[in-house]
Scaffold this motif. Structure first.
Motif, PDB file in Angstrom:
ATOM      1  N   ASP A 608       0.817  -1.225   0.000  1.00 30.58           N
ATOM      2  CA  ASP A 608       0.000   0.000   0.000  1.00 30.58           C
ATOM      3  C   ASP A 608       0.843   1.265   0.000  1.00 30.58           C
ATOM      4  OD1 ASP A 608      -2.205  -1.529   0.002  1.00 30.58           O
ATOM      5  OD2 ASP A 608      -2.758  -1.198   2.107  1.00 30.58           O
ATOM      6  N   LEU A 609       2.161   1.126   0.019  1.00 30.99           N
ATOM      7  CA  LEU A 609       3.026   2.310   0.006  1.00 30.99           C
ATOM      8  C   LEU A 609       3.045   2.922  -1.399  1.00 30.99           C
ATOM      9  CD1 LEU A 609       6.104   1.037   2.062  1.00 30.99           C
ATOM     10  CD2 LEU A 609       4.315   2.620   2.815  1.00 30.99           C
ATOM     11  N   PRO A 610       3.457   4.167  -1.492  1.00 33.99           N
ATOM     12  CA  PRO A 610       3.607   4.750  -2.825  1.00 33.99           C
ATOM     13  C   PRO A 610       4.538   3.882  -3.674  1.00 33.99           C
ATOM     14  CG  PRO A 610       3.920   6.429  -1.148  1.00 33.99           C
ATOM     15  CD  PRO A 610       3.813   5.121  -0.436  1.00 33.99           C
ATOM     16  N   ALA A 611       4.334   3.957  -4.965  1.00 31.46           N
ATOM     17  CA  ALA A 611       5.109   3.118  -5.868  1.00 31.46           C
ATOM     18  C   ALA A 611       6.605   3.324  -5.669  1.00 31.46           C
ATOM     19  CB  ALA A 611       4.742   3.455  -7.316  1.00 31.46           C
ATOM     20  N   ARG A 612       7.331   2.256  -5.700  1.00 31.58           N
ATOM     21  CA  ARG A 612       8.799   2.245  -5.607  1.00 31.58           C
ATOM     22  C   ARG A 612       9.350   2.733  -4.261  1.00 31.58           C
ATOM     23  NH1 ARG A 612       7.574   3.844 -10.554  1.00 31.58           N
ATOM     24  NH2 ARG A 612       7.880   6.050 -10.117  1.00 31.58           N
ATOM     25  N   MET A 613       8.508   2.941  -3.280  1.00 27.48           N
ATOM     26  CA  MET A 613       9.049   3.350  -1.970  1.00 27.48           C
ATOM     27  C   MET A 613       9.564   2.119  -1.226  1.00 27.48           C
ATOM     28  SD  MET A 613       7.255   5.291   1.219  1.00 27.48           S
ATOM     29  CE  MET A 613       7.322   6.977   0.659  1.00 27.48           C
ATOM     30  N   GLU A 614      10.728   2.313  -0.589  1.00 27.75           N
ATOM     31  CA  GLU A 614      11.312   1.234   0.206  1.00 27.75           C
ATOM     32  C   GLU A 614      10.409   0.949   1.415  1.00 27.75           C
ATOM     33  OE1 GLU A 614      15.184   1.497   2.638  1.00 27.75           O
ATOM     34  OE2 GLU A 614      15.812   1.639   0.548  1.00 27.75           O
ATOM     35  N   PRO A 615      10.183  -0.322   1.758  1.00 30.55           N
ATOM     36  CA  PRO A 615       9.376  -0.595   2.963  1.00 30.55           C
ATOM     37  C   PRO A 615      10.116  -0.129   4.225  1.00 30.55           C
ATOM     38  CG  PRO A 615       9.747  -2.608   1.668  1.00 30.55           C
ATOM     39  CD  PRO A 615      10.628  -1.546   1.078  1.00 30.55           C
ATOM     40  N   GLY A 616       9.398  -0.150   5.326  1.00 25.17           N
ATOM     41  CA  GLY A 616      10.012   0.185   6.610  1.00 25.17           C
ATOM     42  C   GLY A 616      10.047   1.681   6.861  1.00 25.17           C
ATOM     43  N   LEU A 617      10.281   2.021   8.114  1.00 27.84           N
ATOM     44  CA  LEU A 617      10.396   3.433   8.506  1.00 27.84           C
ATOM     45  C   LEU A 617      11.693   3.608   9.277  1.00 27.84           C
ATOM     46  CD1 LEU A 617       6.945   4.858   9.724  1.00 27.84           C
ATOM     47  CD2 LEU A 617       8.367   5.653   7.837  1.00 27.84           C
ATOM     48  N   GLU A 618      12.773   3.580   8.547  1.00 26.16           N
ATOM     49  CA  GLU A 618      14.073   3.658   9.213  1.00 26.16           C
ATOM     50  C   GLU A 618      15.057   4.358   8.298  1.00 26.16           C
ATOM     51  OE1 GLU A 618      15.644   0.232  11.466  1.00 26.16           O
ATOM     52  OE2 GLU A 618      17.278   0.249  10.015  1.00 26.16           O
ATOM     53  N   VAL A 619      15.845   5.263   8.868  1.00 36.08           N
ATOM     54  CA  VAL A 619      16.866   5.921   8.070  1.00 36.08           C
ATOM     55  C   VAL A 619      18.196   5.902   8.819  1.00 36.08           C
ATOM     56  CG1 VAL A 619      15.255   7.486   6.908  1.00 36.08           C
ATOM     57  CG2 VAL A 619      16.358   8.212   9.034  1.00 36.08           C
ATOM     58  N   MET A 620      19.269   6.016   8.060  1.00 36.21           N
ATOM     59  CA  MET A 620      20.586   6.152   8.670  1.00 36.21           C
ATOM     60  C   MET A 620      21.282   7.359   8.058  1.00 36.21           C
ATOM     61  SD  MET A 620      23.588   3.593   9.480  1.00 36.21           S
ATOM     62  CE  MET A 620      24.464   3.093   8.065  1.00 36.21           C
ATOM     63  N   VAL A 621      21.868   8.165   8.933  1.00 31.36           N
ATOM     64  CA  VAL A 621      22.528   9.389   8.477  1.00 31.36           C
ATOM     65  C   VAL A 621      23.921   9.469   9.098  1.00 31.36           C
ATOM     66  CG1 VAL A 621      22.492  11.904   8.639  1.00 31.36           C
ATOM     67  CG2 VAL A 621      20.372  10.685   8.228  1.00 31.36           C
ATOM     68  N   HIS A 622      24.878   9.854   8.289  1.00 35.84           N
ATOM     69  CA  HIS A 622      26.191  10.223   8.835  1.00 35.84           C
ATOM     70  C   HIS A 622      26.498  11.649   8.420  1.00 35.84           C
ATOM     71  CE1 HIS A 622      27.837   6.463  10.507  1.00 35.84           C
ATOM     72  NE2 HIS A 622      26.969   5.897   9.682  1.00 35.84           N
ATOM     73  N   TRP A 623      27.163  12.375   9.289  1.00 37.85           N
ATOM     74  CA  TRP A 623      27.445  13.778   9.003  1.00 37.85           C
ATOM     75  C   TRP A 623      28.742  14.171   9.677  1.00 37.85           C
ATOM     76  CZ3 TRP A 623      27.892  18.059  12.357  1.00 37.85           C
ATOM     77  CH2 TRP A 623      27.879  19.328  11.731  1.00 37.85           C
ATOM     78  N   GLU A 624      29.488  15.014   8.966  1.00 37.36           N
ATOM     79  CA  GLU A 624      30.730  15.517   9.565  1.00 37.36           C
ATOM     80  C   GLU A 624      30.821  17.009   9.287  1.00 37.36           C
ATOM     81  OE1 GLU A 624      34.262  13.363   9.314  1.00 37.36           O
ATOM     82  OE2 GLU A 624      35.571  15.088   9.213  1.00 37.36           O
ATOM     83  N   PRO A 625      31.180  17.795  10.300  1.00 33.78           N
ATOM     84  CA  PRO A 625      31.343  19.223  10.037  1.00 33.78           C
ATOM     85  C   PRO A 625      32.409  19.413   8.964  1.00 33.78           C
ATOM     86  CG  PRO A 625      31.547  18.757  12.387  1.00 33.78           C
ATOM     87  CD  PRO A 625      31.538  17.441  11.679  1.00 33.78           C
TER      88      PRO A 625
END
Lengths: 785, 164, 287
Positions: A608-625
């Motif tokens: 039922d998700l929008p087309a081509r959307m990855e399942p799940g509700l999880e993200v990973m972010v890396h960031w460096e100043p």
């Protein structure tokens, strides 16, 4: 910009840390495992000696001994390490237990395993070591002399790092100056003394061949990387977990010999092994900090403008490098960052980092900045004196006014209100009134002093700061953020917390971005098995780097939630609002979905998700100043009264104007400032690690190493400027160290101001009553002044 | 090593155990009985993290052998919250940011609890002096003073609420 | 930081305590409040083979006023000295000084006898009792002796108490209508050890002249000392600025010692300043 909502910017209490008021925190020593054994270390009583023979027989044959070991017994399990992988530095090989030589009093020489600490200490007394005492090298200036005994015989001298820098032409500029301040400053050796000492519990699982290490630590990922190298185990076989930590302040960043040995013993014995440091061990062997001699030449023109500076820094690094941090950080920062918030184009420094027979030096809250600020701010006052200018005025004429500003040593200050901050400070402290009061009381033989200081603190270092030196300490940060199928939110970060309240601050950012009640957010840190790679808590980076990744992750997740909700509610994603744990279509309350319903779709009805959307509700972010650091500005003012008969210093008023950018939680920020300030005052007034000529530490208990208590802690008035950084997510700047960094300088300036009628010069810390009395001994006060 | 049988009451519950004479009360409470809210910060009587109430008075449990506490009643921080509801002193420490790392907190809370029993409305100076034997390395103390002041208010309100 | 093993003895009576001391002699150490001894044991700087815990000897905890003497049992806690109305009435200087000993938790356990037997040069009670002219009672199975407090301290952390002797009580002359006193100390922080401290007890005659004076200084040198020259200066006349200054000058000549907190010269100077303060306190508005 920070999110606006119910929580960010509010004084949100730390309800999620309720366990601490109930006595249910879980600190290292609260953990126990079945079949666990405990260790104690036999330590060197000499500052400098050759080991002739180690006799473990008596200890080993004791019926209660489980194991007794020296370096020779563990050399197959542990690898030596070196001073620092890269950098302008000489290399020395360090073994976790002393081999051949001991180089500081307290250095571990042998380790004893027993059922508990009581018995382990009994057995330590049975370890006999035959030493050949060598001449100790205790003073850094003496250590630099060509005929000084050497700690490392293969080196030509005791200098571990010699560096020079020059920008512009300070020598020529100094010649043309109206006033040149020439002085030698000295800063005392101190240490962090977190109320909870260090400790480690290691469990080797022979079935899985994995090692789990619990220790109160500021950077579990660094700890794992170092242990992997030292133990010769793949990273994947080590898990490091930091339980609740009873304060750290920098000394829980390195990986110390005791921790390495305990891990090795767990592997050797196949059972859990624990070591809990006692307070004497903490004062003797936690990394020390701040001891330096700084020779300064600073030239000012007749208008009070700083034209040029030339300095020589001699940084006392103690006997060794600790793993994970190098001995040169403090000296390098001191030399590089000394100009602080002042405009300066002609600058040169020489830096000598010198090894001595004292405990290793590494980082402690503020690192070099308490010393550089002390020196720079004393210089400003001395120049003002020479020019008969008010100390506030000379600062006005030198503070940086236009931003971004490229410093002479290569930093870029992104934005700031340095002058405005000073003016605000003078207004809040009521500077003019105190100057009048000071003059009035001097007539009665009472000595008030007014001190001010301004500083910038490099926080949340980026640009691979340590990585470039070959250390595995990340300046990037990572966050995994997940809405679980029940609609609960879990954030896992690579950083750690030791009391800063970071769980609450991060939860505030996430809750407001996702429009959920705070109690729905769980923040997980300090476990290499469950958190992404990050850099841990140091250089005031917790809120800046941790906040950045939490915000970026929450924004990304928010977008996904909006897209799913828009799809399910048949609306446009930009019309979806998140609040109270629900997604609404803007302008209506009738059409909405709960976060739980959205998560249910994302995990269990992905079709039922929008087309081509990855399942799940999880993200990973890396960031460096991207820039080397984010800079926080602080201006502090203090009024003191000095009692000439006793040398006692009484703080009458203390005001701080600070700029850490936008504030997530003023309760947490003010707490960090106050706590930091008292540590700075500790260094300025009470704390001093004193070694005698033989290299014995004379202040190895809290009866002699004095920490400020309730009755020594002043009220501090705090004012925030909140200039957003242009270079960080949300405009955040670090702030946990600026209090510590300014306190010694502002106190020294206030005391010097009070003692002006006596012609006293304040160039050294701490300003204990006896030292203050010494400064004015035999001096008659002049009237007025 | 000879062990000696002792009886303690901790937070209202009786315990019977045999201890080595040299075993510190703090270690018996923490390790043998599991009251890990008793913290060891210096083991030489300076920091106050190991503070407990012995027959109602604050003492340092690192400066007593457990055998000496034979027959005494001990209150640790775990004993303050028996109903599942935080004691007003505990509540106040959360509301006023009276802790950071939490390590000194049990000792602080017990010292504050005892002070407020004796002086329900202490001055700031009385608070500072009564708690001076408890060191904190995180907060700079000001927020702890405010926590105790807040606790005094909460306790007074509770008393007023209970009064007929 | 855990104590070495020891044998634990818990007498119930004075006699049992003295018998234990007689039996174990130099191997034994008396455990009273433990606020100084236990830290040393935890650091393993003290390691007695036998610990005689006198805390259950009820008769050592008595406090009474009899025949113009305040009698403090060895086990009387500092907290009681600080607060007990019998002490505040009979010898207020003791209460004032006791309030400066360590912290509440330390005062709840620490004892009069323990403090004296430990003989820390900077201890409040030693100095104050010197100014009051107290007498210490020592008992052993061989008998009982009374020792003037001046003779108790023979060096830092060293007393004339023999291994088999127990300090059982301190006898302090009760202050009269015309007794004046002062107490002051200088510490680096609240509850800390004094860098120097001073106490004085003055008895005035009907004309407001000092009939008898005792002035004591502690913390500056190896043992608390009486300033006999200062006492002589004060005797026989009303207190004046000049006499106070002269008396205080003798404090600057006491033996001082150096440590990490202060050099000897500083302690001596501080002693002079404190003596002036306690003398000023003693006469209050009268000067």
């Amino acid at each position: 910009m920070l999110p606006s909502g119910r929580y960010v910017g509010q004084r949100v209490p730390r309800w999620e840390d309720r366990r601490f008021v109930e006595g249910r925190g879980r600190y290292l020593d609260d953990l126990s495992l079945p079949d666990q054994v405990e260790v104690a270390f036999a330590r060197s009583p000499y500052a400098h000696a050759r080991i002739r023979r180690i006799d473990l027989q008596a200890a080993r044959s004791h019926p209660e001994a489980i194991g007794v070991y020296a370096w020779e017994d563990l050399r197959d399990l542990l690898r030596p390490y070196w001073t620092m992988p890269r950098g302008p530095i000489r290399q020395a090989r360090v073994t976790p237990l002393a081999s051949e030589k001991v180089r500081w009093v307290g250095e571990p020489v042998a380790v004893v395993v027993a059922r508990d600490r009581y018995v382990a200490e009994d057995l330590c007394e049975l370890v006999t070591v035959e030493y050949e005492p060598l001449a100790p090298v205790v003073d850094a200036l003496e250590a630099m002399k060509p005929d000084s005994p050497r700690l490392y015989e293969e080196w030509p001298d005791n200098v571990v790092s010699h560096q020079t820098f020059q920008a512009g032409n300070p020598e020529a500029e100094l010649r043309g100056c109206a006033v040149v301040v020439r002085k030698r400053f000295r800063s005392n050796r101190v240490t962090a003394v977190p109320l909870e000492g260090r400790g480690v519990l290691a469990r080797w699982d022979p079935r899985e061949e994995t090692l789990t290490v619990w220790m109160g630590h500021q950077d579990v990922h660094l700890a794992r990387a170092v242990l992997s190298e030292i133990l010769g185990l793949p990273l994947s076989r080590i898990r490091v977990v930091s339980p609740d930590v009873g304060g750290a302040f920098g000394i829980k960043l390195p990986i110390y010999p005791e921790e390495m040995v305990v891990c090795a013993l767990s592997r050797l014995l196949g059972r859990p092994v624990k070591w809990v440091q006692d307070r004497r061990e903490s004062l003797l062997g936690d990394t020390h900090a701040r001891e330096a001699v700084v020779d300064v030449e600073a030239g000012f023109d007749a208008a009070g403008k700083l034209r040029a500076m030339r300095i020589h820094v001699i940084s006392d690094a103690g006997a060794y490098a600790v793993a994970g941090r190098g001995p040169i950080i403090e000296g390098s920062m001191l030399a590089r960052e000394l100009p602080g918030p002042y405009d300066l184009r002609h600058y040169a420094y020489t830096l000598d980092v010198v090894m001595t027979n004292k405990a290793p030096v590494a980082v402690y809250r503020g690192v070099a900045i308490p010393v550089s600020t002390f020196v720079m701010e004393r210089v400003m006052d001395l120049a003002a004196d020479a020019l008969q200018m008010d100390p506030a005025e000379i600062r006005r004429r030198n503070l940086i006014r236009t931003f971004p500003y490229a410093t002479v040593t290569g930093h870029v200050y992104d934005a700031g209100q340095y002058l405005e901050g000073l003016e605000k400070l003078l207004e809040l402290v009521d500077y003019g009134r105190w100057r009048a009061e000071q003059a009035r009381l001097r007539e009665q033989g009472r000595y008030l002093g007014v001190g001010i200081c301004c500083l910038v603190d490099a926080t949340a270092r980026g640009g691979g700061f340590y990585g470039r030196l070959g250390l595995k300490a990340a300046t990037q940060e990572g966050c995994i953020l997940r809405v679980d199928p029940s609609g609960g939110i879990i954030a896992a970060l690579g950083t750690t917390t030791q009391g800063q309240g970071l769980h609450t601050a991060l939860a505030q950012l996430i809750a407001d971005t996702l429009g959920v009640p705070l109690e729905r957010v769980t923040v997980v840190m300090g476990d290499t098995a469950t958190t992404p790679y990050g850099g841990g808590a140091w250089a005031s980076r917790g809120a800046v780097a941790g906040g950045a990744v939490a915000l970026l992750a929450a924004r990304r997740l928010r977008e996904k939630i909006q897209h799913i909700a828009a799809h399910l509610l048949e609306a446009a994603p930009e019309d979806i609002e998140l609040a109270e744990g629900r997604a609404f279509v803007r302008g209506t309350t009738a059409r909405s979905l709960s976060l739980e319903e959205i998560a249910h779709t994302a995990y269990f009805v992905a079709v039922d998700l929008p087309a081509r959307m990855e399942p799940g509700l999880e993200v990973m972010v890396h960031w460096e100043p991207e820039i080397p650091a984010t800079f926080a500005y602080t201006a502090q003012a203090m009024v003191v009264e000095v009692q000439p008969e006793t040398g006692a210093v009484n703080i009458l008023k203390y005001v701080v104007v600070e700029d850490c950018g936008p504030i997530i939680n003023p309760g947490l920020v003010d707490g960090q400032l106050r706590g930091g300030i008292l540590q700075g005052l500790g260094q300025a007034l009470y704390e001093d690690l004193v070694y005698d000529a033989q290299g014995q530490l004379l202040t190895s208990t809290l009866l002699d190493y004095l920490l400020p208590g309730f009755c020594e802690a002043p009220e501090v008035e705090i004012h925030h400027l909140s200039t957003p950084s242009t270079r960080t997510v949300g405009g955040l700047r670090g702030m946990a160290e600026s209090g510590t960094a300014g306190a010694p300088a502002v106190l020294a300036n206030a005391v010097a101001d009070a003692l002006k009628p006596f012609g006293a010069e304040v160039t050294a810390l701490p300003l204990s009553p006896a030292r203050v009395a010494e400064l004015i001994r035999g001096q008659k006060p002049t009237k007025g002044g | 090593m000879d062990r000696i049988s002792i009886a303690l009451s901790v937070n209202g519950k009786p315990y019977q155990l045999a201890v080595e004479p040299r075993r510190l009360l703090a270690d018996v409470l923490r390790r043998d009985l599991g009251f890990t809210g008793v913290h060891l910060g210096c083991e030489h009587g300076v920091c106050g993290a190991c503070t407990v109430l012995l027959d109602g008075e604050v003492v340092r449990s690192c400066l007593m052998f457990a055998v000496q506490a034979d027959g005494y009643e001990i209150l640790t921080v775990e004993g303050l919250n028996t109903s599942g509801e935080l004691h007003p002193v505990q509540r106040a420490f959360i509301e006023e940011f009276g802790f950071q790392c939490g390590f000194c907190t049990p000792g602080m809370i017990l010292s504050a609890y005892r002070l407020l029993q004796e002086h329900p409305n202490p001055s700031e100076y009385e608070i500072r002096r009564a708690l001076a034997g408890n060191l904190c390395r995180c907060t700079g103390y000001v927020d702890i003073v405010r926590s105790v002041q807040r606790a005094a208010v909460l306790l007074t309100q509770r008393e007023a609420y209970r009064a007929p | 930081m855990k104590p070495a093993p020891f044998r634990y003895v818990r007498p119930q009576t004075r006699m049992e305590a003295m018998e234990a001391l007689a039996r174990y002699g130099e191997d034994a150490k008396v455990l009273a409040g433990g606020q100084s001894l236990v830290p040393l044991m935890n650091l393993r700087l003290a390691r007695p083979k036998v610990l005689v815990d006198i805390n259950r000897v009820a008769e050592l905890g008595t406090l009474e006023r009899r025949d113009g003497v305040l009698i403090l049992g060895a086990l009387v806690r500092h907290r009681q000295v600080e607060r007990d109305v019998r002490v505040t009435e009979a010898c207020p200087i003791l209460s004032r000084a006791a309030a400066h000993i360590g912290f509440p938790a330390v005062r709840n356990r620490g004892t009069v006898g323990g403090s004296l037997a430990h003989a820390d040069p900077a201890a409040e009670l030693g100095c104050v009792l010197l100014a009051t002219g107290a007498v210490v009672v020592l008992e052993s199975t061989d008998g009982r002796r009374e020792v003037p407090i001046e003779d108790l301290f023979v060096g830092p952390y060293t007393t004339c108490i023999r291994p088999e002797e127990l300090l059982v009580e301190v006898r302090v002359p009760v202050f009269g209508e015309t007794t004046r006193w002062g107490f002051a100390e200088f510490t680096r922080h609240e509850g800390g050890f004094a860098l120097a401290l001073a106490a004085c007890v003055l008895h005035l005659d009907g004309q407001g002249r000092v009939a008898a004076a005792r002035v004591a200084v502690g913390g500056a040198g190896p043992v608390p000392v009486r300033l006999r020259e200062a006492e002589q200066v004060l005797q026989g006349a009303p207190l004046s600025e000049e006499r106070v200054a002269e008396a205080a000058s003798f404090a600057c000549a006491v033996e001082g010692y150096d440590d990490v907190h202060a050099p000897a010269w500083y302690r001596q100077r501080l002693a002079g300043w404190l003596v002036r303060r306690v003398l000023q306190q003693a006469v209050g508005e009268e000067m």
